[in-house]
Design an enzyme around this catalytic site. Structure first.
Site, PDB file in Angstrom:
ATOM      1  N   SER A 153       0.782  -0.990   0.186  1.00  0.00           N
ATOM      2  CA  SER A 153       0.078  -0.015   0.148  1.00  0.00           C
ATOM      3  C   SER A 153       0.852   1.148   0.333  1.00  0.00           C
ATOM      4  O   SER A 153       1.736   1.319  -0.900  1.00  0.00           O
ATOM      5  CB  SER A 153      -1.012  -0.153   1.194  1.00  0.00           C
ATOM      6  OG  SER A 153      -1.798   0.861   1.195  1.00  0.00           O
ATOM      7  N   MET A 154       0.680   1.974   0.946  1.00  0.00           N
ATOM      8  CA  MET A 154       1.616   3.285   1.130  1.00  0.00           C
ATOM      9  C   MET A 154       2.911   2.892   1.026  1.00  0.00           C
ATOM     10  O   MET A 154       4.016   3.554   0.671  1.00  0.00           O
ATOM     11  CB  MET A 154       1.347   4.216   2.019  1.00  0.00           C
ATOM     12  CG  MET A 154       0.027   5.035   2.059  1.00  0.00           C
ATOM     13  SD  MET A 154      -0.193   6.310   3.024  1.00  0.00           S
ATOM     14  CE  MET A 154      -1.779   7.019   2.468  1.00  0.00           C
TER      15      MET A 154
ATOM     16  N   TRP B  20       0.275   2.311  -3.345  1.00  0.00           N
ATOM     17  CA  TRP B  20      -0.328   3.899  -3.463  1.00  0.00           C
ATOM     18  C   TRP B  20       0.460   4.832  -3.203  1.00  0.00           C
ATOM     19  O   TRP B  20       1.564   4.954  -2.408  1.00  0.00           O
ATOM     20  CB  TRP B  20      -1.358   3.481  -2.294  1.00  0.00           C
ATOM     21  CG  TRP B  20      -2.437   4.868  -2.154  1.00  0.00           C
ATOM     22  CD1 TRP B  20      -3.813   4.700  -2.413  1.00  0.00           C
ATOM     23  CD2 TRP B  20      -2.155   6.086  -1.673  1.00  0.00           C
ATOM     24  NE1 TRP B  20      -4.488   5.992  -2.376  1.00  0.00           N
ATOM     25  CE2 TRP B  20      -3.340   6.852  -1.897  1.00  0.00           C
ATOM     26  CE3 TRP B  20      -1.046   6.727  -1.385  1.00  0.00           C
ATOM     27  CZ2 TRP B  20      -3.525   8.295  -1.357  1.00  0.00           C
ATOM     28  CZ3 TRP B  20      -1.181   8.099  -0.795  1.00  0.00           C
ATOM     29  CH2 TRP B  20      -2.549   8.672  -0.864  1.00  0.00           C
TER      30      TRP B  20
ATOM     31  N   ASP C 221      -9.183  -4.139  -6.138  1.00  0.00           N
ATOM     32  CA  ASP C 221      -8.599  -3.172  -5.206  1.00  0.00           C
ATOM     33  C   ASP C 221      -9.426  -1.846  -5.182  1.00  0.00           C
ATOM     34  O   ASP C 221      -9.382  -1.224  -6.319  1.00  0.00           O
ATOM     35  CB  ASP C 221      -7.013  -3.145  -5.524  1.00  0.00           C
ATOM     36  CG  ASP C 221      -6.256  -2.177  -4.222  1.00  0.00           C
ATOM     37  OD1 ASP C 221      -7.142  -1.290  -3.377  1.00  0.00           O
ATOM     38  OD2 ASP C 221      -5.227  -2.406  -4.010  1.00  0.00           O
TER      39      ASP C 221
ATOM     40  N   HIS D  13      -7.841  -4.715  -1.762  1.00  0.00           N
ATOM     41  CA  HIS D  13      -6.477  -3.995  -1.412  1.00  0.00           C
ATOM     42  C   HIS D  13      -5.787  -4.847  -0.200  1.00  0.00           C
ATOM     43  O   HIS D  13      -4.613  -4.794  -0.213  1.00  0.00           O
ATOM     44  CB  HIS D  13      -6.976  -2.695  -0.926  1.00  0.00           C
ATOM     45  CG  HIS D  13      -5.781  -1.850  -0.455  1.00  0.00           C
ATOM     46  ND1 HIS D  13      -4.966  -1.577  -1.363  1.00  0.00           N
ATOM     47  CD2 HIS D  13      -5.281  -1.627   0.572  1.00  0.00           C
ATOM     48  CE1 HIS D  13      -3.795  -0.800  -1.139  1.00  0.00           C
ATOM     49  NE2 HIS D  13      -3.925  -0.933   0.284  1.00  0.00           N
TER      50      HIS D  13
END
Length: 291
Positions: free
Chosen positions: A159-160, A184, A205, A237
Site C-alpha cells: 500500500s503506502m 499507493w 482493489d 486491497h
C-alpha cells in the site's frame, strides 16, 4: 530540499557506503524451484531478532524485527526491508515475511515512525531501516550477522509502503530488487527507477484502484528495466495482510520469493518462474518485460 528528502538521501548514502564494501555475488539457496512448492514454507527454519524501538527511532524509523534463516556457516543471504501500509504495523505482515525468510532471505519487518505517514516519509524510513539492519550485520554483534550479505539488498512494501518502495528506488540504484504490493502513491511517474521492479496488484482493489495506481506506476517505468505487473484474481486491497486468506498470502509470498531469487540472488533457476512459471491460475494478468 525538504527535511524528508534530506533524511532519505542521508539514509541512502549510508546504505550505499555499506554496500560498496563487499562485492555482490550470485547465490543459490534451496532446491530447484517448483511453483507449487513456492506456496509453502521454504527449506530453512527461521529465527528472529527484535531491534529496540529506541535504537530504531534514533536511526529514523519506527522499529523492526529481523527474520533470518538458520543455515550452515558457509551460507549468506541478501537483506530485504519491508515497509507497512497506512495504519499498519509489523504483525499485519509477520506471516508473509517469515515465509519469505524461510526461502533464504534476511527480512526486516519494519514499523513506520507514524502509522499515518505518507509514502515519501515512509520512503525515508524504509531506506533508514535497511541501512541500519545492514549496519548491524556488518558490526557483527547481532545474531544474523554471520549469515548476512549486506552487498545484496532489496526493498518491499504494501500500500503506502509499496509507494514508499517506488520512491526509495529513485535515489538508490544500488538496490538489486524491489517488490511493491498494491502500491499507493500521490506521485504517479517513476521513469528514473533503475532497480528490477515487481508490482503485485489485486483485481478488485478499491483503495488503490489499479487504473489510478499500479497500472500507472508500471507504465511509467523505463522500457528497458526488468519489470513485471501481475494481478491476483478476485481480491481487494488487503490481499497481502493478515486479513486475507491463506491462499492469497501464499500467492503473495510465492510472487515475492521468485522475484527476489531471480534479481536479489541472481539465481537464474528462477528466470522461468518470474516469466509466468509461478502462475497456477491465480492471476488475472501477468505482464513481464525488459529481460
Amino acid at each position: 530540499m525538504t527535511t524528508v528528502s534530506r533524511k532519505l538521501l542521508t539514509a541512502i548514502a549510508t546504505a550505499a557506503a555499506l554496500m560498496t564494501q563487499l562485492p555482490a555475488i550470485a547465490a543459490q539457496h534451496g532446491p530447484a524451484p517448483v511453483a507449487a512448492k513456492l506456496n509453502e514454507a521454504g527449506p530453512y527454519k527461521v529465527n528472529s531478532y527484535s531491534i529496540p524501538n529506541a535504537e530504531a527511532e534514533a536511526k529514523g524509523y519506527g522499529g523492526g524485527t529481523v527474520y533470518y534463516p538458520q543455515a550452515a556457516s558457509h551460507e549468506t543471504f541478501g537483506i530485504v526491508a519491508m515497509m507497512p501500509g497506512f495504519l499498519a504495523f509489523q504483525a499485519v505482515y509477520a506471516k508473509l515475511v517469515q515465509k519469505i525468510a524461510s526461502h533464504g532471505f534476511i527480512v526486516a519487518n519494519l514499523d513506520s515512525v507514524g502509522r499515518a505517514d505518507f509514502p515519501e516519509a515512509r520512503a525515508a524510513q524504509l531506506a533508514a531501516g535497511l541501512a541500519h539492519v545492514a549496519e548491524l550485520a556488518r558490526g557483527g554483534q547481532v545474531p544474523y550477522a554471520s549469515v548476512a550479505d549486506p552487498s545484496r539488498r532489496a526493498i518491499m512494501g504494501n500500500s503506502m509502503g509499496g509507494g514508499a518502495a517506488l520512491s526509495a528506488m529513485l535515489v538508490d540504484p544500488s538496490l538489486k530488487a524491489a517488490v511493491a504490493l498494491q502500491p499507493w502513491h500521490t506521485i504517479k511517474g517513476f521513469p528514473g527507477v533503475k532497480t528490477p521492479t515487481l508490482i503485485v496488484a489485486c483485481q478488485t482493489d478499491g483503495i488503490a484502484p489499479n487504473k489510478a495506481h499500479s497500472d500507472v506506476f508500471y507504465a511509467s517505468l523505463p522500457g528497458k528495466l526488468p519489470r513485471a505487473e501481475i494481478e491476483l484474481k478476485d481480491t481487494g486491497h488487503l490481499c497481502a495482510t493478515f486479513l486475507t486468506s491463506e491462499a492469497n498470502l501464499n500467492t503473495m509470498g510465492k510472487s515475492a520469493v521468485a522475484w527476489l531469487k531471480r534479481f536479489l540472488d541472481e539465481d537464474m533457476r528462477y528466470d522461468a518462474m518470474v516469466k509466468g512459471g509461478i502462475d497456477q491460475g491465480e492471476f488475472s494478468r501477468f505482464t513481464v518485460e525488459g529481460f
